[in-house]
Write a protein that holds these residues in place. Structure first.
Motif, PDB file in Angstrom:
ATOM      1  N   PHE A 182      32.758  28.144  58.929  1.00 30.53           N
ATOM      2  CA  PHE A 182      32.576  28.992  57.743  1.00 30.53           C
ATOM      3  C   PHE A 182      33.887  29.647  57.303  1.00 30.53           C
ATOM      4  CE2 PHE A 182      28.732  29.024  60.375  1.00 30.53           C
ATOM      5  CZ  PHE A 182      27.866  28.380  59.511  1.00 30.53           C
ATOM      6  N   ALA A 183      34.646  30.164  58.234  1.00 26.21           N
ATOM      7  CA  ALA A 183      35.919  30.798  57.882  1.00 26.21           C
ATOM      8  C   ALA A 183      36.703  31.153  59.138  1.00 26.21           C
ATOM      9  CB  ALA A 183      35.694  32.056  57.046  1.00 26.21           C
ATOM     10  N   LYS A 184      38.018  31.015  59.064  1.00 25.52           N
ATOM     11  CA  LYS A 184      38.896  31.461  60.139  1.00 25.52           C
ATOM     12  C   LYS A 184      39.226  32.941  59.937  1.00 25.52           C
ATOM     13  CE  LYS A 184      41.086  26.944  60.808  1.00 25.52           C
ATOM     14  NZ  LYS A 184      42.380  26.214  60.827  1.00 25.52           N
ATOM     15  N   PRO A 185      39.723  33.599  60.984  1.00 23.77           N
ATOM     16  CA  PRO A 185      40.174  34.980  60.797  1.00 23.77           C
ATOM     17  C   PRO A 185      41.249  35.044  59.726  1.00 23.77           C
ATOM     18  CG  PRO A 185      40.039  34.450  63.129  1.00 23.77           C
ATOM     19  CD  PRO A 185      39.834  33.170  62.394  1.00 23.77           C
ATOM     20  N   MET A 186      41.188  36.063  58.889  1.00 24.53           N
ATOM     21  CA  MET A 186      42.117  36.176  57.764  1.00 24.53           C
ATOM     22  C   MET A 186      42.528  37.631  57.574  1.00 24.53           C
ATOM     23  SD  MET A 186      39.300  35.645  54.712  1.00 24.53           S
ATOM     24  CE  MET A 186      38.474  34.313  55.619  1.00 24.53           C
ATOM     25  N   SER A 187      43.573  37.814  56.816  1.00 26.27           N
ATOM     26  CA  SER A 187      44.028  39.168  56.527  1.00 26.27           C
ATOM     27  C   SER A 187      42.975  39.906  55.713  1.00 26.27           C
ATOM     28  CB  SER A 187      45.347  39.130  55.758  1.00 26.27           C
ATOM     29  OG  SER A 187      45.148  38.583  54.463  1.00 26.27           O
ATOM     30  N   VAL A 188      43.031  41.220  55.738  1.00 26.91           N
ATOM     31  CA  VAL A 188      42.064  42.025  54.983  1.00 26.91           C
ATOM     32  C   VAL A 188      42.164  41.703  53.495  1.00 26.91           C
ATOM     33  CG1 VAL A 188      41.416  44.373  54.344  1.00 26.91           C
ATOM     34  CG2 VAL A 188      42.077  43.862  56.701  1.00 26.91           C
ATOM     35  N   LYS A 189      43.372  41.523  53.006  1.00 26.40           N
ATOM     36  CA  LYS A 189      43.576  41.213  51.586  1.00 26.40           C
ATOM     37  C   LYS A 189      42.853  39.927  51.202  1.00 26.40           C
ATOM     38  CE  LYS A 189      47.215  40.321  48.173  1.00 26.40           C
ATOM     39  NZ  LYS A 189      48.689  40.212  47.958  1.00 26.40           N
ATOM     40  N   ASN A 190      43.025  38.878  52.012  1.00 25.38           N
ATOM     41  CA  ASN A 190      42.355  37.606  51.720  1.00 25.38           C
ATOM     42  C   ASN A 190      40.837  37.743  51.832  1.00 25.38           C
ATOM     43  OD1 ASN A 190      44.749  36.293  51.246  1.00 25.38           O
ATOM     44  ND2 ASN A 190      44.924  35.435  53.305  1.00 25.38           N
ATOM     45  N   HIS A 191      40.397  38.515  52.818  1.00 16.08           N
ATOM     46  CA  HIS A 191      38.959  38.712  53.001  1.00 16.08           C
ATOM     47  C   HIS A 191      38.353  39.390  51.776  1.00 16.08           C
ATOM     48  CE1 HIS A 191      35.314  39.182  55.494  1.00 16.08           C
ATOM     49  NE2 HIS A 191      35.153  40.312  54.819  1.00 16.08           N
ATOM     50  N   ILE A 192      39.001  40.407  51.281  1.00 21.22           N
ATOM     51  CA  ILE A 192      38.504  41.112  50.097  1.00 21.22           C
ATOM     52  C   ILE A 192      38.451  40.181  48.885  1.00 21.22           C
ATOM     53  CG2 ILE A 192      39.092  42.922  48.422  1.00 21.22           C
ATOM     54  CD1 ILE A 192      40.125  44.579  50.789  1.00 21.22           C
ATOM     55  N   GLN A 193      39.498  39.388  48.705  1.00 27.14           N
ATOM     56  CA  GLN A 193      39.541  38.464  47.566  1.00 27.14           C
ATOM     57  C   GLN A 193      38.424  37.432  47.647  1.00 27.14           C
ATOM     58  OE1 GLN A 193      43.536  36.914  47.805  1.00 27.14           O
ATOM     59  NE2 GLN A 193      44.430  38.613  46.636  1.00 27.14           N
ATOM     60  N   GLN A 194      38.228  36.844  48.842  1.00 23.77           N
ATOM     61  CA  GLN A 194      37.188  35.816  48.987  1.00 23.77           C
ATOM     62  C   GLN A 194      35.794  36.418  48.882  1.00 23.77           C
ATOM     63  OE1 GLN A 194      37.608  32.705  51.931  1.00 23.77           O
ATOM     64  NE2 GLN A 194      39.797  33.109  52.177  1.00 23.77           N
ATOM     65  N   LEU A 195      35.601  37.631  49.403  1.00 23.79           N
ATOM     66  CA  LEU A 195      34.302  38.288  49.295  1.00 23.79           C
ATOM     67  C   LEU A 195      33.971  38.568  47.826  1.00 23.79           C
ATOM     68  CD1 LEU A 195      31.856  39.606  50.674  1.00 23.79           C
ATOM     69  CD2 LEU A 195      33.181  41.730  50.813  1.00 23.79           C
ATOM     70  N   GLN A 196      34.939  39.036  47.073  1.00 30.74           N
ATOM     71  CA  GLN A 196      34.726  39.275  45.641  1.00 30.74           C
ATOM     72  C   GLN A 196      34.337  37.983  44.928  1.00 30.74           C
ATOM     73  OE1 GLN A 196      38.568  41.104  44.793  1.00 30.74           O
ATOM     74  NE2 GLN A 196      37.560  43.060  44.299  1.00 30.74           N
ATOM     75  N   ALA A 197      35.057  36.900  45.229  1.00 31.03           N
ATOM     76  CA  ALA A 197      34.779  35.621  44.580  1.00 31.03           C
ATOM     77  C   ALA A 197      33.383  35.119  44.926  1.00 31.03           C
ATOM     78  CB  ALA A 197      35.835  34.596  45.006  1.00 31.03           C
ATOM     79  N   LYS A 198      32.963  35.282  46.185  1.00 33.16           N
ATOM     80  CA  LYS A 198      31.637  34.815  46.587  1.00 33.16           C
ATOM     81  C   LYS A 198      30.535  35.627  45.900  1.00 33.16           C
ATOM     82  CE  LYS A 198      32.647  32.753  51.077  1.00 33.16           C
ATOM     83  NZ  LYS A 198      31.942  31.472  50.763  1.00 33.16           N
ATOM     84  N   ILE A 199      30.726  36.934  45.796  1.00 29.58           N
ATOM     85  CA  ILE A 199      29.707  37.767  45.156  1.00 29.58           C
ATOM     86  C   ILE A 199      29.607  37.438  43.673  1.00 29.58           C
ATOM     87  CG2 ILE A 199      29.187  40.150  44.474  1.00 29.58           C
ATOM     88  CD1 ILE A 199      30.143  41.021  47.213  1.00 29.58           C
ATOM     89  N   VAL A 200      30.757  37.196  43.018  1.00 30.40           N
ATOM     90  CA  VAL A 200      30.739  36.791  41.598  1.00 30.40           C
ATOM     91  C   VAL A 200      29.987  35.483  41.448  1.00 30.40           C
ATOM     92  CG1 VAL A 200      32.177  35.977  39.694  1.00 30.40           C
ATOM     93  CG2 VAL A 200      32.828  38.022  40.987  1.00 30.40           C
ATOM     94  N   ALA A 201      30.270  34.510  42.352  1.00 32.05           N
ATOM     95  CA  ALA A 201      29.602  33.211  42.283  1.00 32.05           C
ATOM     96  C   ALA A 201      28.096  33.352  42.498  1.00 32.05           C
ATOM     97  CB  ALA A 201      30.200  32.261  43.313  1.00 32.05           C
TER      98      ALA A 201
END
Length: 354
Positions: free
Chosen positions: A331-350
């Protein structure tokens, strides 16, 4: 033959002779079995030859004197090598300990986030905070390089407090994106059994109201504790639960906790160890183990998270067992907080568009 037998005896510090037909023909002429230690005599069934050899006390003493110096030299070299290795290890340990202390002062330790997802929808429910060291020379460093020394020296306590404060700042941002997104942080049994350390955790939680909801603290089942420590552990968990903390037991299935321990400590989440998940596709006994764990979780009303999910087959098996949540590289590798926030925003928009 006389030269060969004599040379053999001298090289091996032995006395040896060959007799033919009862007459001496080669080697040391005067050999008496009474004078020799470990005397051996060999005869032939088909020929009138016999060979006798052995040590006497003088030869053994000579051999001992000849070899003792060599043995002492080898022992001295090995001792010196061992001392050099111990010195190097202690020097490296002291150096690394100093670097860790400096890293704490410089805020070099940070948390990477690995998403925890819904098994059926793959929606991001939360994330586990995984420790990383942003070393000024070595770059991003995993805990395998420094965690043992950090734990043995007690520096892990200060690092954990740093991660919790960082989590408070990050969760304030994450709450604006998703109010249900939680963060999970690893602690040790000794931390929660310490009233002093628990007090420090509570101070940070109260400092960041975002942590008073959606904070999971987890410790591994591999850690052991005595019955005397159990009371303090229960007290610490209860105090933190009153501050909104949810409790998870990590590496479940590979430790030493019995049913009584689960009942006494009252966990909210059980995280199945990755070894069971990795073997779930091909090990005949693993499915029954996973079934038992799921039944046990239902009995104690715990949410189950499958760790280390890396293949579609493993994910399918987890869904078949009705395990609610997954975590792993699939599902996902560990990532920086910045990347996590960006991907979470994109998933919620989708999700909202769909």
């Amino acid at each position: 033959m006389d030269f060969w037998i004599s040379d053999f005896g001298q090289r091996n510090m032995m006395k040896a002779q060959v007799v033919y037909g009862g007459k001496f023909i080669a080697g040391n002429k005067n050999i008496s079995s009474r004078d020799l230690i470990n005397h051996v005599e060999i005869t032939s069934k088909h020929y009138p030859f016999s060979v006798a050899l052995g040590y006497n006390s003088a030869l053994l003493l000579q051999a001992f004197n000849d070899q003792i110096l060599f043995a002492l030299m080898v022992a001295s070299l090995l001792t010196a090598l061992l001392l050099a290795m111990l010195y190097s290890y202690n020097k490296t340990r002291r150096t690394l300990e100093s670097e860790i202390q400096q890293g704490i002062k410089n805020n070099e330790f940070t948390g990477y986030l690995q998403p925890i997802v819904c098994s059926n929808t793959e929606r991001w429910l939360g994330a586990e905070i995984l420790l990383r060291w942003e070393h000024p020379i070595n770059g991003l460093t995993s805990p395998a390089e420094f965690l043992t020394i950090a734990e043995n020296t007690g520096l892990i306590n200060e690092i954990t407090l740093t991660l919790l404060a960082e989590a408070g700042r990050n969760k304030t941002i994450l709450d604006k994106i998703s109010t249900t997104h939680y963060l999970s942080l690893n602690v040790t049994v000794s931390m929660i059994a310490s009233p002093y350390f628990v007090h420090k955790l509570i101070n940070i939680i109260r400092q960041f109201p975002s942590l008073q909801k959606g904070l999971v603290l987890e410790f591994t089942e591999r850690e052991t504790f005595t019955d005397d420590e159990l009371t303090q552990l229960q007290s610490g968990m209860t105090r933190l639960r009153k501050e909104g903390v949810t409790w998870a037991l990590d590496d479940f299935g590979c430790g030493y906790s019995g049913l009584s321990r689960l009942q006494q400590l009252s966990f909210d989440i059980l995280k199945i160890d990755r070894t069971f998940i990795a073997a779930s596709s091909n090990a005949g006994t693993t499915p029954s183990i996973l079934d038992s764990i799921c039944e046990l979780a239902k009995r104690f009303k715990c949410i189950v998270i499958a760790e280390g999910v890396e293949t579609i087959e493993q994910a399918d098996r987890i869904r078949q067992l009705n395990i609610e949540c997954c975590q792993g590289y699939l599902f996902a590798k560990p990532m920086s907080v910045k990347n996590h926030i960006q991907q979470l925003q994109a998933k919620i928009v989708a999700e909202n568009i769909i």
